[in-house]
Design a protein around this motif. Structure first.
Motif, PDB file in Angstrom:
ATOM      1  N   GLY A  57      -8.455  46.837 -12.416  1.00 49.32           N
ATOM      2  CA  GLY A  57      -7.831  46.345 -13.760  1.00 49.32           C
ATOM      3  C   GLY A  57      -6.272  45.997 -13.749  1.00 49.32           C
ATOM      4  N   GLU A  58      -5.904  45.438 -14.714  1.00 52.58           N
ATOM      5  CA  GLU A  58      -4.498  44.627 -14.889  1.00 52.58           C
ATOM      6  C   GLU A  58      -3.519  45.522 -15.298  1.00 52.58           C
ATOM      7  OE1 GLU A  58      -5.292  40.082 -16.510  1.00 52.58           O
ATOM      8  OE2 GLU A  58      -6.506  41.777 -17.452  1.00 52.58           O
ATOM      9  N   ARG A  59      -3.506  46.680 -15.371  1.00 46.33           N
ATOM     10  CA  ARG A  59      -2.532  47.715 -15.680  1.00 46.33           C
ATOM     11  C   ARG A  59      -1.711  48.271 -14.372  1.00 46.33           C
ATOM     12  NH1 ARG A  59      -7.312  49.428 -17.579  1.00 46.33           N
ATOM     13  NH2 ARG A  59      -7.535  48.860 -19.984  1.00 46.33           N
ATOM     14  N   MET A  60      -0.516  48.499 -14.476  1.00 44.17           N
ATOM     15  CA  MET A  60      -0.100  49.069 -13.436  1.00 44.17           C
ATOM     16  C   MET A  60       0.087  48.272 -12.135  1.00 44.17           C
ATOM     17  SD  MET A  60      -0.884  52.933 -14.432  1.00 44.17           S
ATOM     18  CE  MET A  60      -2.529  52.532 -14.498  1.00 44.17           C
ATOM     19  N   ALA A  61      -0.080  46.969 -12.022  1.00 38.92           N
ATOM     20  CA  ALA A  61      -0.289  46.382 -10.838  1.00 38.92           C
ATOM     21  C   ALA A  61       0.950  46.701  -9.824  1.00 38.92           C
ATOM     22  CB  ALA A  61      -0.358  44.636 -11.049  1.00 38.92           C
ATOM     23  N   GLN A  62       1.993  46.863 -10.154  1.00 39.26           N
ATOM     24  CA  GLN A  62       3.032  46.981  -9.509  1.00 39.26           C
ATOM     25  C   GLN A  62       3.191  48.552  -8.934  1.00 39.26           C
ATOM     26  OE1 GLN A  62       4.745  44.257  -8.433  1.00 39.26           O
ATOM     27  NE2 GLN A  62       3.417  43.425  -9.513  1.00 39.26           N
ATOM     28  N   SER A  63       2.289  49.435  -9.344  1.00 36.22           N
ATOM     29  CA  SER A  63       2.325  50.820  -8.899  1.00 36.22           C
ATOM     30  C   SER A  63       1.370  51.135  -7.701  1.00 36.22           C
ATOM     31  CB  SER A  63       2.262  51.632 -10.032  1.00 36.22           C
ATOM     32  OG  SER A  63       3.168  51.399 -11.105  1.00 36.22           O
ATOM     33  N   ALA A  64       0.649  50.357  -7.653  1.00 41.06           N
ATOM     34  CA  ALA A  64      -0.512  50.838  -6.488  1.00 41.06           C
ATOM     35  C   ALA A  64      -1.409  49.426  -6.367  1.00 41.06           C
ATOM     36  CB  ALA A  64      -1.593  51.823  -7.175  1.00 41.06           C
ATOM     37  N   ASP A  65      -2.129  49.457  -5.209  1.00 35.12           N
ATOM     38  CA  ASP A  65      -3.215  48.335  -4.889  1.00 35.12           C
ATOM     39  C   ASP A  65      -4.033  48.176  -6.217  1.00 35.12           C
ATOM     40  OD1 ASP A  65      -2.021  47.921  -2.399  1.00 35.12           O
ATOM     41  OD2 ASP A  65      -3.589  49.076  -1.421  1.00 35.12           O
ATOM     42  N   SER A  66      -4.239  46.715  -6.607  1.00 34.80           N
ATOM     43  CA  SER A  66      -5.152  46.510  -7.771  1.00 34.80           C
ATOM     44  C   SER A  66      -5.865  45.192  -7.719  1.00 34.80           C
ATOM     45  CB  SER A  66      -4.208  46.561  -9.060  1.00 34.80           C
ATOM     46  OG  SER A  66      -3.381  45.235  -8.877  1.00 34.80           O
ATOM     47  N   VAL A  67      -7.065  45.248  -8.082  1.00 34.29           N
ATOM     48  CA  VAL A  67      -7.956  44.201  -8.172  1.00 34.29           C
ATOM     49  C   VAL A  67      -8.409  43.940  -9.797  1.00 34.29           C
ATOM     50  CG1 VAL A  67     -10.227  43.067  -7.393  1.00 34.29           C
ATOM     51  CG2 VAL A  67      -8.861  45.090  -6.022  1.00 34.29           C
ATOM     52  N   ALA A  68      -8.376  42.537 -10.189  1.00 38.29           N
ATOM     53  CA  ALA A  68      -8.593  42.203 -11.429  1.00 38.29           C
ATOM     54  C   ALA A  68      -8.944  40.664 -11.649  1.00 38.29           C
ATOM     55  CB  ALA A  68      -7.537  42.758 -12.438  1.00 38.29           C
ATOM     56  N   ILE A  69      -9.615  40.428 -12.742  1.00 39.97           N
ATOM     57  CA  ILE A  69      -9.720  39.046 -13.085  1.00 39.97           C
ATOM     58  C   ILE A  69      -8.407  38.852 -13.832  1.00 39.97           C
ATOM     59  CG2 ILE A  69     -12.162  38.887 -13.056  1.00 39.97           C
ATOM     60  CD1 ILE A  69     -12.093  38.752 -16.144  1.00 39.97           C
ATOM     61  N   ASP A  70      -8.301  37.527 -14.138  1.00 38.89           N
ATOM     62  CA  ASP A  70      -6.939  36.950 -15.051  1.00 38.89           C
ATOM     63  C   ASP A  70      -7.442  36.927 -16.446  1.00 38.89           C
ATOM     64  OD1 ASP A  70      -5.201  35.565 -16.532  1.00 38.89           O
ATOM     65  OD2 ASP A  70      -4.757  34.166 -14.698  1.00 38.89           O
ATOM     66  N   SER A  71      -7.200  38.152 -17.227  1.00 32.74           N
ATOM     67  CA  SER A  71      -7.882  38.021 -18.462  1.00 32.74           C
ATOM     68  C   SER A  71      -7.308  37.152 -19.405  1.00 32.74           C
ATOM     69  CB  SER A  71      -7.812  39.490 -18.950  1.00 32.74           C
ATOM     70  OG  SER A  71      -8.522  40.414 -18.548  1.00 32.74           O
ATOM     71  N   ARG A  72      -6.133  36.566 -19.159  1.00 29.98           N
ATOM     72  CA  ARG A  72      -5.542  35.555 -20.142  1.00 29.98           C
ATOM     73  C   ARG A  72      -6.358  34.453 -19.808  1.00 29.98           C
ATOM     74  NH1 ARG A  72      -0.224  35.654 -18.991  1.00 29.98           N
ATOM     75  NH2 ARG A  72       0.207  36.855 -20.799  1.00 29.98           N
ATOM     76  N   ALA A  73      -6.427  33.954 -18.648  1.00 30.69           N
ATOM     77  CA  ALA A  73      -7.557  32.808 -18.152  1.00 30.69           C
ATOM     78  C   ALA A  73      -8.879  32.895 -18.761  1.00 30.69           C
ATOM     79  CB  ALA A  73      -7.442  32.256 -16.803  1.00 30.69           C
ATOM     80  N   ALA A  74      -9.401  34.028 -18.800  1.00 28.89           N
ATOM     81  CA  ALA A  74     -10.539  34.335 -19.125  1.00 28.89           C
ATOM     82  C   ALA A  74     -10.812  34.166 -20.606  1.00 28.89           C
ATOM     83  CB  ALA A  74     -11.291  35.861 -18.838  1.00 28.89           C
ATOM     84  N   GLY A  75      -9.833  34.801 -21.240  1.00 24.27           N
ATOM     85  CA  GLY A  75      -9.745  34.573 -22.853  1.00 24.27           C
ATOM     86  C   GLY A  75      -9.562  33.226 -23.226  1.00 24.27           C
ATOM     87  N   GLN A  76      -8.820  32.385 -22.528  1.00 18.57           N
ATOM     88  CA  GLN A  76      -8.791  30.896 -22.857  1.00 18.57           C
ATOM     89  C   GLN A  76      -9.894  30.119 -22.593  1.00 18.57           C
ATOM     90  OE1 GLN A  76      -5.095  29.360 -21.235  1.00 18.57           O
ATOM     91  NE2 GLN A  76      -5.545  27.343 -21.491  1.00 18.57           N
ATOM     92  N   ALA A  77     -10.568  30.439 -21.341  1.00 16.42           N
ATOM     93  CA  ALA A  77     -11.808  29.617 -21.293  1.00 16.42           C
ATOM     94  C   ALA A  77     -12.890  29.848 -22.029  1.00 16.42           C
ATOM     95  CB  ALA A  77     -12.118  30.157 -19.830  1.00 16.42           C
TER      96      ALA A  77
END
Length: 352
Positions: free
Chosen positions: A145-165
């Motif tokens: 998920g897109e939360r706390m990406a700077q606090s630990a390793d993370s994997v997520a889609i780009d939800s803004r781009a998904a909403g736009q698409a």
């Protein structure tokens, strides 16, 4: 009788040490010797004693996967893929449900069966950046998920781009009054939901349309009852909607059911699109148009990143990886006409 390393060594005509090096993937083994040992291993059906090997390495061979829910189709499908991917690394997955509860999430990252597991994959709903910064447990951790990406390793889609698409797809088929059913799970800020809404706004602006707050219906959870009530609120607007963008597929399917009950035709009167790409979307009538995250890539990347942390081969500092997604137009937006898949993939980018 269980096949021993000695049996393999005798058949291959090598030392027990050489067999052990091949079994443990030691790099300094000649191709000729590796081929002979591998053939002997296959012929005798040798299976390594993973418990003994993990004991020597000081590991359990197990990782934890902590999800907010195991009832929803998206999380179930994702868990299935993570378990399959973990098997490729000879890892067993323990699955836990946090129910989006802060204390349960804290327990996962602080003291969750640390004597049993080598690493953790977590989907956080309430856990905050401060909680992770205060974390004392050193068990390797990967967030989905897109939360706390700077606090630990993370994997997520780009939800803004998904909403736009998703919104651009509705605009492309001529819809202009696009309602939104936005789920707001109990998390710190609802980052995914906010990003999808920002993508919706961006698509409207690019099309020269004003953002109208009254077109946004918010629900606390993804329950069918919540979606039906939200659908009713949007249908009651003075100026009717002609499309619905739902922030997950379960909301979208519940909304379609309510539209049917109220006498609306999908997509003739109101087109509907969701997000998640769950298999059930092809089993409803009409079939559901959706944004399909690359769940296979998410699973592969999360497990790989975790294994790298466990083995100590990962770079220092948190890594953030974006997985791709696919826009899948189906009958709920395109009707019975031929639909096609359109891929819009976010780059896989690692960084601090």
């Amino acid at each position: 009788m269980r096949t021993r390393l000695k049996d393999v060594a005798e058949l291959a005509g090598v030392s027990v040490k050489t067999v052990s090096n091949v079994v443990n993937n030691y790099v300094h083994v000649t191709p000729e010797l590796r081929a002979r040992v591998t053939a002997a291993l296959d012929e005798l059906g040798y299976r390594p004693n993973l418990s003994a090997r993990n004991l020597r390495l000081g590991r359990s061979g197990m990782i934890a996967l902590a999800l907010p829910s195991v009832r929803g189709a998206y999380f179930s499908e994702l868990a299935h893929l993570i378990v399959r991917e973990a098997e490729q690394h000879e890892l067993t997955v323990l699955i836990d449900c946090t129910y989006g509860d802060l204390e349960r999430e804290k327990n996962v990252v602080e003291s969750f069966r640390t004597h049993l597991i080598d690493g953790i994959i977590l989907v956080p709903w309430q856990l905050g950046t401060a909680d992770l910064r205060a974390r004392e447990d050193t068990t390797p951790l990967v967030l989905l998920g897109e939360r706390m990406a700077q606090s630990a390793d993370s994997v997520a889609i780009d939800s803004r781009a998904a909403g736009q698409a998703a919104t651009e797809h509705l605009l492309d088929i001529g819809r202009r009054r696009i309602g939104v059913i936005r789920n707001l799970p109990r998390n710190t800020g609802g980052v995914v939901s906010r990003n999808r809404l920002n993508g919706y706004k961006r698509a409207l602006a690019a099309a020269g349309l004003e953002f109208e707050p009254e077109l946004i219906a918010e629900v606390d959870f993804s329950h069918g009852k919540d979606a039906r009530l939200a659908t009713d609120r949007l249908l009651a607007l003075p100026e009717p909607i002609d499309a619905l963008f739902c922030f997950n597929d379960e909301l979208a399917m519940a909304a379609m059911r309510r539209l049917h009950e109220q006498g609306y035709r999908v997509p003739d009167d109101i087109a509907v699109i969701g997000v998640d790409g769950i298999a059930t979307g092809t089993a409803v009538t009409p079939t559901l148009s959706t944004i399909d995250p690359d769940k296979q890539a998410i699973a592969e990347t999360a497990v790989r990143m975790l294994v790298e942390r466990i083995e100590g081969s990962a770079e220092t500092g948190p890594r953030r990886v974006k997985a791709g997604f696919t826009l899948v137009p189906r009958e709920s937006t395109m009707g019975q006409q031929h639909t096609r898949r359109r891929r819009r993939t976010a780059k896989h980018v690692s960084g601090h």
